[in-house]
Write a protein that holds these residues in place. Structure first.
Motif, PDB file in Angstrom:
ATOM      1  N   VAL A   1      12.215   6.201  -7.394  1.00 58.94           N
ATOM      2  CA  VAL A   1      10.933   6.550  -6.579  1.00 58.94           C
ATOM      3  C   VAL A   1      10.796   6.001  -5.359  1.00 58.94           C
ATOM      4  O   VAL A   1      10.540   6.855  -4.300  1.00 58.94           O
ATOM      5  CB  VAL A   1       9.844   6.349  -7.705  1.00 58.94           C
ATOM      6  N   LEU A   2      10.785   4.751  -5.392  1.00 48.82           N
ATOM      7  CA  LEU A   2      10.354   4.061  -4.023  1.00 48.82           C
ATOM      8  C   LEU A   2      11.885   4.235  -2.999  1.00 48.82           C
ATOM      9  O   LEU A   2      11.499   3.866  -2.057  1.00 48.82           O
ATOM     10  CB  LEU A   2      10.528   2.523  -4.423  1.00 48.82           C
ATOM     11  N   THR A   3      12.910   4.773  -3.215  1.00 49.76           N
ATOM     12  CA  THR A   3      13.767   5.039  -2.413  1.00 49.76           C
ATOM     13  C   THR A   3      14.134   6.495  -1.918  1.00 49.76           C
ATOM     14  O   THR A   3      15.067   6.771  -1.212  1.00 49.76           O
ATOM     15  CB  THR A   3      15.254   4.436  -2.655  1.00 49.76           C
ATOM     16  N   THR A   4      13.139   7.334  -2.439  1.00 45.48           N
ATOM     17  CA  THR A   4      13.212   8.930  -1.996  1.00 45.48           C
ATOM     18  C   THR A   4      11.801   9.117  -1.507  1.00 45.48           C
ATOM     19  O   THR A   4      10.655   8.584  -1.835  1.00 45.48           O
ATOM     20  CB  THR A   4      13.422   9.560  -3.304  1.00 45.48           C
ATOM     21  N   ASN A   5      11.611  10.358  -1.108  1.00 44.13           N
ATOM     22  CA  ASN A   5      10.528  10.808  -0.861  1.00 44.13           C
ATOM     23  C   ASN A   5       9.913  11.889  -1.961  1.00 44.13           C
ATOM     24  O   ASN A   5      10.819  11.836  -3.119  1.00 44.13           O
ATOM     25  CB  ASN A   5      10.503  11.676   0.605  1.00 44.13           C
TER      26      ASN A   5
ATOM     27  N   LYS B   1       0.819  -1.185   0.028  1.00 45.08           N
ATOM     28  CA  LYS B   1      -0.167   0.059  -0.044  1.00 45.08           C
ATOM     29  C   LYS B   1       0.834   1.568  -0.150  1.00 45.08           C
ATOM     30  O   LYS B   1       0.585   2.171  -0.626  1.00 45.08           O
ATOM     31  CB  LYS B   1      -0.945  -0.124   1.387  1.00 45.08           C
ATOM     32  N   GLU B   2       1.861   1.168   0.799  1.00 41.34           N
ATOM     33  CA  GLU B   2       2.971   2.405   0.823  1.00 41.34           C
ATOM     34  C   GLU B   2       3.559   2.712  -0.415  1.00 41.34           C
ATOM     35  O   GLU B   2       3.714   3.798  -0.955  1.00 41.34           O
ATOM     36  CB  GLU B   2       3.700   2.131   2.068  1.00 41.34           C
ATOM     37  N   ASP B   3       3.944   1.688  -0.941  1.00 42.62           N
ATOM     38  CA  ASP B   3       4.993   1.685  -2.168  1.00 42.62           C
ATOM     39  C   ASP B   3       3.701   2.165  -3.496  1.00 42.62           C
ATOM     40  O   ASP B   3       4.381   3.126  -4.291  1.00 42.62           O
ATOM     41  CB  ASP B   3       5.473   0.393  -2.693  1.00 42.62           C
ATOM     42  N   LEU B   4       2.773   1.510  -3.345  1.00 45.14           N
ATOM     43  CA  LEU B   4       1.794   1.861  -4.442  1.00 45.14           C
ATOM     44  C   LEU B   4       1.379   3.494  -4.449  1.00 45.14           C
ATOM     45  O   LEU B   4       1.259   4.183  -5.465  1.00 45.14           O
ATOM     46  CB  LEU B   4       0.516   1.202  -4.460  1.00 45.14           C
ATOM     47  N   LEU B   5       1.138   3.989  -3.152  1.00 48.09           N
ATOM     48  CA  LEU B   5       0.868   5.628  -2.906  1.00 48.09           C
ATOM     49  C   LEU B   5       2.163   6.384  -3.555  1.00 48.09           C
ATOM     50  O   LEU B   5       1.746   7.291  -4.044  1.00 48.09           O
ATOM     51  CB  LEU B   5       0.337   5.682  -1.471  1.00 48.09           C
ATOM     52  N   ARG B   6       3.087   5.943  -3.022  1.00 45.45           N
ATOM     53  CA  ARG B   6       4.542   6.635  -3.342  1.00 45.45           C
ATOM     54  C   ARG B   6       4.384   6.819  -4.879  1.00 45.45           C
ATOM     55  O   ARG B   6       4.746   7.838  -5.314  1.00 45.45           O
ATOM     56  CB  ARG B   6       5.452   6.082  -2.577  1.00 45.45           C
ATOM     57  N   ILE B   7       4.345   5.726  -5.865  1.00 44.93           N
ATOM     58  CA  ILE B   7       4.369   5.682  -7.204  1.00 44.93           C
ATOM     59  C   ILE B   7       3.274   6.582  -7.605  1.00 44.93           C
ATOM     60  O   ILE B   7       3.697   7.281  -8.830  1.00 44.93           O
ATOM     61  CB  ILE B   7       4.206   4.220  -7.670  1.00 44.93           C
ATOM     62  N   ARG B   8       2.141   6.380  -7.116  1.00 47.39           N
ATOM     63  CA  ARG B   8       1.017   7.372  -7.731  1.00 47.39           C
ATOM     64  C   ARG B   8       1.093   8.600  -7.285  1.00 47.39           C
ATOM     65  O   ARG B   8       1.057   9.454  -8.414  1.00 47.39           O
ATOM     66  CB  ARG B   8      -0.364   6.792  -7.164  1.00 47.39           C
TER      67      ARG B   8
END
Length: 221
Positions: A210-214, A113-120
């Motif tokens: 993307v997934l290793t940064t804010n 859920k967290e990764d999907l939100l970050r990607i979006r």
């Protein structure tokens, strides 16, 4: 290389998917298994020269039928995955060997859920980089387009009229390239698989960033 006898075994298993036949043909299975394992190990060696691979996982041929309507006890393919070294490198490679259904795939099957939100959120902020990657000539030649399940409408909190809503709606981010039986059995198949894996790298590296940064681009690790 993958040999004809491996395909012959899988074809016969498809026609005789039961424990009695499998037991009678256990030696043929072991030969086919060793051929596949050798090829997968060679692929792991070649891929590791070009990427940081954390683990190779060859899938068992035995099916888990507990929650399936299909009670066939065996898969009719040999499959293997290669996981990139986490947490900095994301994405996974997959190779599937099956008569009339062989393919190379990869990507992000079930982002949490967290990764999907970050990607979006990244796509919402700026989708230009991912669009450049999936529009690249080599990407389109290998994979055609970015695949995966998607929502019918905008996820909660996102504008359904956003210019990147086609990407934001996705729940999976996958690529796939199919191979004919003739291609699988050719001497060039190992090189073809490696080239296909490497064509995923720009996509994987972007998603890893993307997934290793804010959202400010600051490292999380």
């Amino acid at each position: 290389m993958i040999v004809n006898t491996t395909f012959d075994f899988l074809k016969e298993l498809h026609q005789n998917n039961n424990r009695e036949w499998f037991a009678e043909n256990k030696k043929q299975y072991e030969v086919a298994l060793q051929n596949s394992k050798l090829f997968f190990t060679e692929m792991n060696t070649e891929l590791s020269k070009n990427d940081s691979i954390e683990k190779m996982n060859m899938f068992r041929i035995y099916r888990d039928v507990r929650f399936s309507k299909d009670k066939s006890p065996y898969k009719t393919n040999f499959g293997v995955s290669f996981s990139r070294t986490k947490p900095m490198l994301r994405g996974g490679y997959y190779l599937h060997i099956e008569p009339n259904n062989s393919f190379v795939g990869g990507g992000f099957w079930e982002p949490n859920k967290e990764d999907l939100l970050r990607i979006r959120k990244e796509f919402e902020l700026d989708a230009s980089e991912i669009r450049d990657i999936i529009a690249d000539k080599n990407f389109k030649k290998m994979f055609g387009e970015l695949m995966g399940e998607q929502l019918k409408t905008a996820p909660k909190g996102f504008d359904k009229e956003h210019s990147a809503i086609d990407l934001i709606r996705k729940k999976q981010f996958l690529v796939m390239r199919k191979f004919s039986d003739k291609e699988v059995l050719s001497n060039s198949f190992k090189d073809d698989v490696l080239a296909t894996f490497l064509a995923m790298r720009p996509f994987f590296d972007y998603m890893s960033s993307v997934l290793t940064t804010n959202l400010n681009g600051e490292s999380l690790y």
